[in-house]
Motif scaffolding. Structure first.
Motif, PDB file in Angstrom:
ATOM      1  N   GLU A 167      27.134  14.159 -55.794  1.00 40.66           N
ATOM      2  CA  GLU A 167      27.661  15.239 -55.293  1.00 40.66           C
ATOM      3  C   GLU A 167      26.918  16.086 -53.838  1.00 40.66           C
ATOM      4  N   ILE A 168      27.850  17.495 -53.709  1.00 36.44           N
ATOM      5  CA  ILE A 168      27.637  18.065 -52.951  1.00 36.44           C
ATOM      6  C   ILE A 168      27.717  19.484 -53.834  1.00 36.44           C
ATOM      7  N   PRO A 169      26.898  20.412 -53.480  1.00 37.49           N
ATOM      8  CA  PRO A 169      26.680  21.688 -53.796  1.00 37.49           C
ATOM      9  C   PRO A 169      28.507  22.502 -52.313  1.00 37.49           C
ATOM     10  N   LYS A 170      29.519  22.739 -53.196  1.00 35.69           N
ATOM     11  CA  LYS A 170      30.515  23.323 -52.913  1.00 35.69           C
ATOM     12  C   LYS A 170      30.484  24.666 -51.524  1.00 35.69           C
ATOM     13  N   THR A 171      29.134  24.632 -51.496  1.00 36.95           N
ATOM     14  CA  THR A 171      28.632  25.847 -50.585  1.00 36.95           C
ATOM     15  C   THR A 171      27.208  25.245 -49.896  1.00 36.95           C
ATOM     16  N   LYS A 172      27.612  24.036 -49.881  1.00 38.55           N
ATOM     17  CA  LYS A 172      26.124  23.354 -49.297  1.00 38.55           C
ATOM     18  C   LYS A 172      26.721  23.670 -47.387  1.00 38.55           C
ATOM     19  N   LYS A 173      25.534  24.447 -47.241  1.00 41.06           N
ATOM     20  CA  LYS A 173      25.894  24.235 -45.749  1.00 41.06           C
ATOM     21  C   LYS A 173      25.265  23.087 -44.957  1.00 41.06           C
ATOM     22  N   ILE A 217      30.760  23.329 -41.074  1.00 41.36           N
ATOM     23  CA  ILE A 217      31.739  22.354 -42.456  1.00 41.36           C
ATOM     24  C   ILE A 217      30.445  22.439 -43.701  1.00 41.36           C
ATOM     25  N   ILE A 218      31.022  23.017 -45.151  1.00 47.65           N
ATOM     26  CA  ILE A 218      30.674  23.624 -46.419  1.00 47.65           C
ATOM     27  C   ILE A 218      30.817  22.305 -47.620  1.00 47.65           C
ATOM     28  N   GLY A 219      29.796  21.948 -48.086  1.00 44.82           N
ATOM     29  CA  GLY A 219      30.521  21.650 -49.483  1.00 44.82           C
ATOM     30  C   GLY A 219      30.736  20.168 -48.879  1.00 44.82           C
ATOM     31  N   ASN A 220      31.537  19.280 -50.248  1.00 39.53           N
ATOM     32  CA  ASN A 220      31.997  17.817 -50.211  1.00 39.53           C
ATOM     33  C   ASN A 220      33.348  17.930 -48.952  1.00 39.53           C
ATOM     34  N   THR A 221      33.904  18.247 -48.196  1.00 42.35           N
ATOM     35  CA  THR A 221      34.956  18.530 -47.408  1.00 42.35           C
ATOM     36  C   THR A 221      35.200  17.266 -46.688  1.00 42.35           C
ATOM     37  N   LEU A 241      37.610   6.409 -50.542  1.00 45.29           N
ATOM     38  CA  LEU A 241      37.158   7.565 -49.946  1.00 45.29           C
ATOM     39  C   LEU A 241      38.001   8.551 -50.204  1.00 45.29           C
ATOM     40  N   ARG A 242      38.953   8.296 -50.751  1.00 46.08           N
ATOM     41  CA  ARG A 242      39.560  10.125 -51.248  1.00 46.08           C
ATOM     42  C   ARG A 242      38.996  10.344 -52.287  1.00 46.08           C
ATOM     43  N   GLU A 243      37.973   9.298 -53.403  1.00 48.58           N
ATOM     44  CA  GLU A 243      37.441   9.799 -54.497  1.00 48.58           C
ATOM     45  C   GLU A 243      36.057  10.789 -54.434  1.00 48.58           C
ATOM     46  N   PHE A 244      35.317  10.569 -53.247  1.00 45.33           N
ATOM     47  CA  PHE A 244      34.188  10.556 -52.614  1.00 45.33           C
ATOM     48  C   PHE A 244      33.832  11.678 -52.716  1.00 45.33           C
ATOM     49  N   LYS A 245      32.636  12.322 -53.763  1.00 44.60           N
ATOM     50  CA  LYS A 245      32.161  14.005 -54.412  1.00 44.60           C
ATOM     51  C   LYS A 245      31.624  13.910 -52.838  1.00 44.60           C
TER      52      LYS A 245
END
Length: 500
Positions: free
Chosen positions: A303-309, A333-337, A464-468
């Motif tokens: 998991e990567i925080p949504k706000t992580k740069k 790009i930030i977070g789990n894009t 890949l769609r479910e990859f966080k």
């Protein structure tokens, strides 16, 4: 126009094709599908008489027709040629075909200055286009296409679909592009390896791809239900018969000698029960379908925080050597894009994504994995499969690696063998397993689905769609774009534009 009878193809001690017969006539569009390593490209080469590693038996009759062959990759001897020398045999050939050359040039999004370029300097998609262009100029009677959509931009993909649908030329093709298959195929040849890859089976039907997939799934489900019901009924009947036999046997043991009539009746009844038992034992039950199992893989929870740069990119000019491919590229790009870059062939997508990988790979706060467009850019450093996927080489790591490779349907021979012996589709699955084992939370993927079978690709897209974590990719796979991607960018010669 083309006839095949009783074709058998064997590599070492394994059959890839057994007793295959078919006719190909005008308007037929025969799609060959199957899992990686099942012999799709080998079949094409065998039909052409250019397969030097397989034992081939059977009759192949071209009936006087000329064959055009689009290889999966351009041969080394052709890579060093100029495009003009590849397309035209001599000056006379040039003058005979130059009008057709310009007719097709705009159709497949190429400029005429491509004639002076060496093929090795072209992008992956441009190489495919040049190969398609050569086929069009040679104008053969029958077309054999091995992965014709690899690396093509979406515009050219749509043109190729239209060409396949409108030409009357018979076409045999291998493709992993589910949209292309759904939109063009009117015959399906499905190659399978069954009984744990010890035997070959094929299914040949004159139907479209979607109908075939739906019919196959319904057939497997129905046959499985029938087999399970027959098994339940058989066990139930067997248990009931055993209970009755035990009861009669008990009665036989306790009956008085003074009752010979009763003893005779019990003996007769036991005789009848034994007859029923023999009949039951000889019952042939429907079997659960022996089908090739699909792949099975997943990423450990990341998991990567949504706000992580993740990335902040500002490039004035994107270059290869001194050639400017694109300009004014900014990307944050930030977070789990889940991001994907599309664009015309040769605009620099692979160059850009490789640059992004080099930018991120040294980051200590990220675990970055990379799947290149040309697998051998990385795999050429390794000889064996386990050297690449399991560099630690300790017992625990090797055991885990082999388990994961087994889930991706690698055989024992492939797990312990040389990378050079793997098909492109198997190499693609090898990269996917490397990303899993390395516990990556940022995936940089250049055309991740292009060499994987259309039967495995839905599973890959789902994972890949479910990859966080974060995905930064290049792809022209229209199903991948629809199902995996949440941010789409188009790279042009002047900018990187975010699509709405």
């Amino acid at each position: 126009m083309f006839e095949v009878n009783n074709l058998n193809i064997k590599v070492e001690d394994r059959y890839l094709v057994k007793d295959l017969s078919f006719n190909l006539n005008r308007g037929d569009k025969l799609a060959i599908i199957g899992e990686e390593g099942n012999g799709k490209s080998t079949l094409l080469k065998s039909l052409l008489g250019i397969c030097d590693y397989a034992n081939i038996e059977g009759n192949i009759n071209y009936k006087g027709n000329s064959i055009g062959y689009l290889e999966q990759t351009i041969s080394k001897e052709n890579l060093v040629k100029k495009v003009s020398d590849f397309l035209f045999i001599d000056d006379n050939d040039y003058y005979d075909k130059i009008n057709d050359f310009y007719k097709y040039l705009n159709t497949i999004n190429l400029e005429d200055n491509v004639l002076d370029q060496t093929i090795s300097t072209l992008s992956g998609g441009e190489k495919i286009k040049i190969s398609i262009l050569k086929l069009l100029l040679d104008n053969p009677d029958i077309l054999f296409l091995d992965e014709p959509t690899n690396d093509l931009d979406i515009e050219t993909l749509e043109w190729l679909e239209s060409f396949i649908n409108t030409t009357n030329k018979p076409i045999i093709y291998v493709s992993h592009d589910e949209v292309l298959l759904s939109n063009t195929a009117n015959m399906i040849l499905h190659l399978e390896q069954i009984r744990k890859k010890t035997d070959a089976r094929h299914t040949l039907l004159k139907i479209d791809y979607k109908t075939y997939v739906d019919m196959r799934l319904r057939g497997i489900e129905k046959q499985t239900q029938i087999a399970k019901k027959e098994k339940r009924d058989f066990v139930k009947h067997q248990e009931k018969l055993n209970r009755v036999m035990q009861k009669v046997e008990y009665q036989q043991n306790i009956i008085s000698r003074s009752d010979p009539h009763g003893a005779r009746l019990l003996k007769k009844k036991m005789h009848s029960l034994k007859s029923q038992e023999r009949k039951l034992d000889s019952t042939e039950l429907s079997e659960i379908p022996d089908v090739e199992e699909g792949i099975n893989f997943f990423f450990e929870p990341v998991e990567i925080p949504k706000t992580k740069k993740i990335l902040s990119l500002d490039i004035q000019e994107l270059k290869v050597d001194n050639k400017v491919l694109s300009k004014n590229i900014t990307l944050d790009i930030i977070g789990n894009t889940h991001l994907c870059i599309i664009g015309k062939n040769g605009v620099g997508k692979s160059t850009l994504i490789k640059l992004i990988y080099n930018e991120l790979k040294g980051r200590e706060d990220l675990n970055v994995g990379y799947m290149p467009q040309v697998y051998d850019d990385i795999l050429k450093k390794y000889e064996n499969v386990l050297d690449f996927i399991c560099p630690k080489a300790d017992k625990e790591s090797i055991t885990q690696a082999r388990m994961y490779l087994g889930n991706m349907k690698f055989t024992s021979e492939e797990m312990t063998g040389k990378i050079s012996n793997l098909s492109n589709g198997t190499k693609a699955k090898l990269f996917l397993m490397k990303l899993v084992l390395d516990k990556c939370n940022v995936l940089i993927l250049d055309e991740p689905t292009r060499n994987v079978s259309p039967l495995s690709n839905p599973i890959i897209r789902k994972v890949l769609r479910e990859f966080k974590g974060t995905i930064i990719s290049v792809s022209h796979d229209r199903k991948y774009l629809a199902e995996v991607v949440d941010e789409l960018y188009t790279l042009t010669p002047t900018c990187l534009k975010k699509e709405k």
